[in-house]
Design a protein around this motif. Structure first.
Motif, mmCIF file in Angstrom:
data_model
loop_
_atom_site.group_PDB
_atom_site.id
_atom_site.type_symbol
_atom_site.label_atom_id
_atom_site.label_comp_id
_atom_site.label_asym_id
_atom_site.label_seq_id
_atom_site.Cartn_x
_atom_site.Cartn_y
_atom_site.Cartn_z
ATOM 1 N N TYR A 43 0.683 -1.198 -0.020
ATOM 2 C CA TYR A 43 -0.213 0.059 -0.210
ATOM 3 C C TYR A 43 0.802 1.173 0.122
ATOM 4 C CZ TYR A 43 -3.678 -3.182 1.268
ATOM 5 O OH TYR A 43 -4.572 -4.171 1.623
ATOM 6 N N ILE A 44 0.396 2.258 -0.378
ATOM 7 C CA ILE A 44 0.977 3.683 -0.432
ATOM 8 C C ILE A 44 -0.203 4.518 0.093
ATOM 9 C CG2 ILE A 44 1.665 5.739 -1.741
ATOM 10 C CD1 ILE A 44 2.212 3.762 -4.120
ATOM 11 N N PRO A 45 0.236 5.223 1.266
ATOM 12 C CA PRO A 45 -0.654 6.257 1.745
ATOM 13 C C PRO A 45 -1.047 7.410 1.015
ATOM 14 C CG PRO A 45 1.076 5.877 3.249
ATOM 15 C CD PRO A 45 1.284 5.107 2.176
ATOM 16 N N CYS A 46 -2.386 7.710 0.494
ATOM 17 C CA CYS A 46 -2.708 8.700 -0.438
ATOM 18 C C CYS A 46 -3.742 9.509 0.116
ATOM 19 C CB CYS A 46 -3.513 8.045 -1.418
ATOM 20 S SG CYS A 46 -2.526 6.615 -2.350
ATOM 21 N N LEU A 47 -3.720 10.679 -0.366
ATOM 22 C CA LEU A 47 -4.436 11.845 -0.330
ATOM 23 C C LEU A 47 -5.362 11.887 -1.471
ATOM 24 C CD1 LEU A 47 -5.544 14.171 1.662
ATOM 25 C CD2 LEU A 47 -3.749 15.464 0.790
ATOM 26 N N LEU A 48 -6.905 11.619 -1.440
ATOM 27 C CA LEU A 48 -7.520 11.783 -2.551
ATOM 28 C C LEU A 48 -8.208 13.139 -2.698
ATOM 29 C CD1 LEU A 48 -9.715 8.592 -2.159
ATOM 30 C CD2 LEU A 48 -7.454 8.967 -3.565
ATOM 31 N N LEU A 49 -7.955 13.909 -3.743
ATOM 32 C CA LEU A 49 -8.340 15.371 -4.037
ATOM 33 C C LEU A 49 -9.124 15.619 -5.393
ATOM 34 C CD1 LEU A 49 -4.978 16.864 -3.078
ATOM 35 C CD2 LEU A 49 -6.895 16.892 -1.777
ATOM 36 N N ASP A 50 -9.908 16.439 -5.530
ATOM 37 C CA ASP A 50 -10.468 16.853 -6.695
ATOM 38 C C ASP A 50 -9.902 18.168 -7.247
ATOM 39 O OD1 ASP A 50 -12.779 14.905 -6.344
ATOM 40 O OD2 ASP A 50 -13.363 16.246 -4.696
ATOM 41 N N TYR A 51 -10.082 18.159 -8.557
ATOM 42 C CA TYR A 51 -9.211 19.160 -9.343
ATOM 43 C C TYR A 51 -9.953 20.537 -8.918
ATOM 44 C CZ TYR A 51 -5.534 17.082 -11.816
ATOM 45 O OH TYR A 51 -4.461 16.449 -12.172
ATOM 46 N N ASP A 52 -11.017 20.728 -8.443
ATOM 47 C CA ASP A 52 -11.802 22.048 -7.850
ATOM 48 C C ASP A 52 -10.669 22.370 -6.624
ATOM 49 O OD1 ASP A 52 -12.690 20.145 -6.062
ATOM 50 O OD2 ASP A 52 -14.802 20.982 -6.329
ATOM 51 N N GLN A 53 -9.994 21.557 -6.106
ATOM 52 C CA GLN A 53 -9.468 21.903 -4.862
ATOM 53 C C GLN A 53 -7.640 22.256 -5.498
ATOM 54 O OE1 GLN A 53 -10.102 18.020 -3.231
ATOM 55 N NE2 GLN A 53 -10.498 19.259 -1.485
ATOM 56 N N VAL A 54 -7.459 22.167 -6.585
ATOM 57 C CA VAL A 54 -5.968 21.879 -7.091
ATOM 58 C C VAL A 54 -6.037 22.765 -8.299
ATOM 59 C CG1 VAL A 54 -4.019 20.841 -7.938
ATOM 60 C CG2 VAL A 54 -5.525 19.768 -5.909
ATOM 61 N N GLN A 55 -5.036 23.532 -8.317
ATOM 62 C CA GLN A 55 -4.594 24.223 -9.739
ATOM 63 C C GLN A 55 -3.566 23.581 -10.470
ATOM 64 O OE1 GLN A 55 -3.810 28.487 -8.660
ATOM 65 N NE2 GLN A 55 -5.922 29.079 -8.371
ATOM 66 N N VAL A 56 -3.728 23.597 -11.692
ATOM 67 C CA VAL A 56 -2.573 22.942 -12.807
ATOM 68 C C VAL A 56 -2.099 23.726 -13.749
ATOM 69 C CG1 VAL A 56 -4.219 21.513 -13.843
ATOM 70 C CG2 VAL A 56 -2.096 20.728 -13.575
ATOM 71 N N HIS A 87 1.249 21.167 -10.284
ATOM 72 C CA HIS A 87 0.069 21.162 -9.536
ATOM 73 C C HIS A 87 0.184 22.111 -8.280
ATOM 74 C CE1 HIS A 87 -0.848 17.559 -11.813
ATOM 75 N NE2 HIS A 87 -2.176 17.643 -11.260
ATOM 76 N N ARG A 88 -0.474 23.072 -7.962
ATOM 77 C CA ARG A 88 -0.671 23.764 -6.949
ATOM 78 C C ARG A 88 -1.635 23.583 -6.031
ATOM 79 N NH1 ARG A 88 0.212 27.138 -11.260
ATOM 80 N NH2 ARG A 88 -2.076 28.161 -10.778
ATOM 81 N N PHE A 89 -1.177 23.003 -4.757
ATOM 82 C CA PHE A 89 -2.121 22.812 -3.826
ATOM 83 C C PHE A 89 -2.329 23.955 -2.644
ATOM 84 C CE2 PHE A 89 0.003 19.129 -5.051
ATOM 85 C CZ PHE A 89 -0.741 18.177 -5.236
ATOM 86 N N PRO A 90 -3.744 24.128 -2.313
ATOM 87 C CA PRO A 90 -4.006 25.192 -1.711
ATOM 88 C C PRO A 90 -3.239 25.062 -0.309
ATOM 89 C CG PRO A 90 -5.845 23.669 -1.485
ATOM 90 C CD PRO A 90 -4.777 23.109 -2.651
ATOM 91 N N SER A 91 -2.793 24.183 0.140
ATOM 92 C CA SER A 91 -1.853 24.146 1.427
ATOM 93 C C SER A 91 -0.911 22.927 1.339
ATOM 94 C CB SER A 91 -2.598 23.989 2.720
ATOM 95 O OG SER A 91 -3.486 22.809 2.675
ATOM 96 N N LEU A 92 0.125 22.890 2.092
ATOM 97 C CA LEU A 92 0.946 21.814 2.103
ATOM 98 C C LEU A 92 0.253 20.421 2.292
ATOM 99 C CD1 LEU A 92 3.958 23.484 4.314
ATOM 100 C CD2 LEU A 92 3.896 23.033 1.821
#
Length: 141
Positions: A43-56, A87-92
């Motif tokens: 397994y790999i620990p993952c954070l599931l995000l939507d593109y409405d949360q991330v700029q690319v 990809h630019r995330f809203p926070s770290l």
């Protein structure tokens, strides 16, 4: 690989890999996925995000980079060249500090090298953390 050595030395997975929630395209963490494959982790620990949360945006000229194109490429396996998107995330991304022992296959299972299409059964939820199997196809973004 330096990341693989660090993970082995510390026996910890520190930062989750960022995946797009529906296509499971890797937004951030390609080196982590490769380290997991080398270490034959289950397994790999993952954070599931939507593109409405991330700029690319595109990091290379001549490439169409939209969220729809990234998802299309993830589904078809038509990979971008490395470092084509940014990809630019809203926070770290959060720190997870998960023991490597929890990510390894049990002693009876044999590591697999076969590639499987992304689907929901590669994900396991444990509390608020998602774990993905590292054998799924990813799109380089």
């Amino acid at each position: 690989m330096a990341l693989t050595d660090t993970i082995l030395r510390e026996q910890l997975w520190r930062i989750p890999t960022a995946l797009e929630r529906n296509s499971l395209a890797v937004m951030d963490g390609h080196h982590q996925v490769e380290a997991a494959r080398i270490l034959r982790l289950k397994y790999i620990p993952c954070l599931l995000l939507d593109y409405d949360q991330v700029q690319v945006n595109a990091s290379r000229q001549g490439y169409v980079v939209t969220t729809q194109e990234i998802v299309r490429r993830a589904k078809t396996g038509e990979l971008y060249l490395p470092k084509t998107t940014h990809h630019r995330f809203p926070s770290l991304l959060p720190i997870c500090n998960i023991s490597l022992l929890l990510l390894q296959p049990n002693r009876k299972s044999k590591p697999t090298s076969s590639w499987q299409p992304p689907n929901r059964d590669i994900l396991t939820k444990y509390g608020d953390v998602a774990f993905a199997r590292p054998q799924f196809p990813i799109v380089s973004t």
